[in-house]
Scaffold this active site. Structure first.
Site, mmCIF file in Angstrom:
data_model
loop_
_atom_site.group_PDB
_atom_site.id
_atom_site.type_symbol
_atom_site.label_atom_id
_atom_site.label_comp_id
_atom_site.label_asym_id
_atom_site.label_seq_id
_atom_site.Cartn_x
_atom_site.Cartn_y
_atom_site.Cartn_z
ATOM 1 N N GLY A 207 57.104 47.697 88.880
ATOM 2 C CA GLY A 207 55.916 48.520 89.120
ATOM 3 C C GLY A 207 56.247 49.910 89.611
ATOM 4 C CB SER A 208 57.543 52.469 88.980
ATOM 5 O OG SER A 208 57.770 51.938 87.692
ATOM 6 N NE ARG A 209 52.567 59.565 89.449
ATOM 7 C CZ ARG A 209 52.009 60.266 90.423
ATOM 8 N NH1 ARG A 209 51.481 59.642 91.470
ATOM 9 N NH2 ARG A 209 51.973 61.576 90.373
#
Length: 249
Positions: A207-209
């Protein structure tokens, strides 16, 4: 008229298949599988089933599906799967505005359109090159692990900038940003490497961006709240030529 159907790999029958697990995730899948097996042998189904489901989730997180990348050199494609959460004009990352001694000019401080893509734990986490060209910089910056969905994550979180320059001088920068759960940014490329548009260049675990800085004069072709696909969704076009679909990298 031939009955043959073309798929992404050449002539043959087109059918759905399970995505492969990226080599980076196979060791985690093996560890989870070993723990699940031990759970079955020692504690039985009450422990074995939950651990088996966990093993499936670990393998699914590192899935690496085939993607069909636009073959128009003017297309800037999404480097990550996920949800478009921010579109705004900002200056490029300050770490890329200074001379690093490599002989390549730093980026211009003029504001660019930044498209932010939030990747949940359910998205594919293999990141891909938005354009083809030479990798000019890979800059890692340690930092915090606040919610990657927040705007301040671009300046405060652990992150890694990658700058790619095309043969005609066009440069596109994107930033891999760690989040609350993500604790590891894994690059597959280094400065000097030559990459194709849509090629796998790294991943962020759990999970990240990813922020993409579109070149000056390039208008975004995506909207806030839109779900996009790495290596396939066109974020912007340099010029007005139509996009031609082609073979995946």
């Amino acid at each position: 008229m031939t009955d043959d159907i073309f798929n992404n790999q050449g002539r043959g029958e087109a059918s759905w298949s399970w995505p492969s697990v990226h080599p980076e995730g196979r060791k985690f899948g093996a560890i989870a599988g070993a723990v699940a097996l031990a759970g079955w042998l020692v504690f039985g189904p009450w422990v074995g089933w939950p651990l088996t489901v966990l093993t499936y989730c670990v393998c699914a997180f590192f899935r690496d599906p085939v993607r069909v990348t636009p073959r128009d050199d003017r297309a800037i494609v999404a480097p990550a799967d996920g949800l478009v959460t921010l579109i705004r004009k900002v200056s490029p990352p300050r770490e890329l505005l200074v001379d690093d001694g490599s002989g390549h000019a730093p980026m211009n401080p003029e504001p660019l359109t930044r498209v932010s893509i939030f990747m949940s734990v359910f998205d594919v986490h293999i990141n891909r090159a938005p354009i083809g060209g030479s990798v000019r910089r890979v800059v890692y910056i340690p930092g915090k692990f606040v919610n990657a969905d927040l705007d301040k994550a671009s300046e405060e979180n652990e992150r890694q900038h990658i700058l790619i320059e095309r043969g005609d001088g066009l440069r596109v920068c994107f930033t891999q940003i760690a989040g609350l759960v993500a604790r590891r940014i894994v690059p597959f490329v280094k400065p000097g490497d030559i990459v194709a548009g849509g090629q796998r260049i790294g991943l962020i675990r759990f999970g990240s961006r990813v922020d993409v800085y579109l070149p000056a004069g390039t208008e975004p072709r995506v909207l806030m709240g839109q779900r996009i696909i790495a290596g396939e969704t066109v974020l912007g076009m340099v010029g007005d030529a139509p996009v031609i679909e082609g073979i995946a990298q």
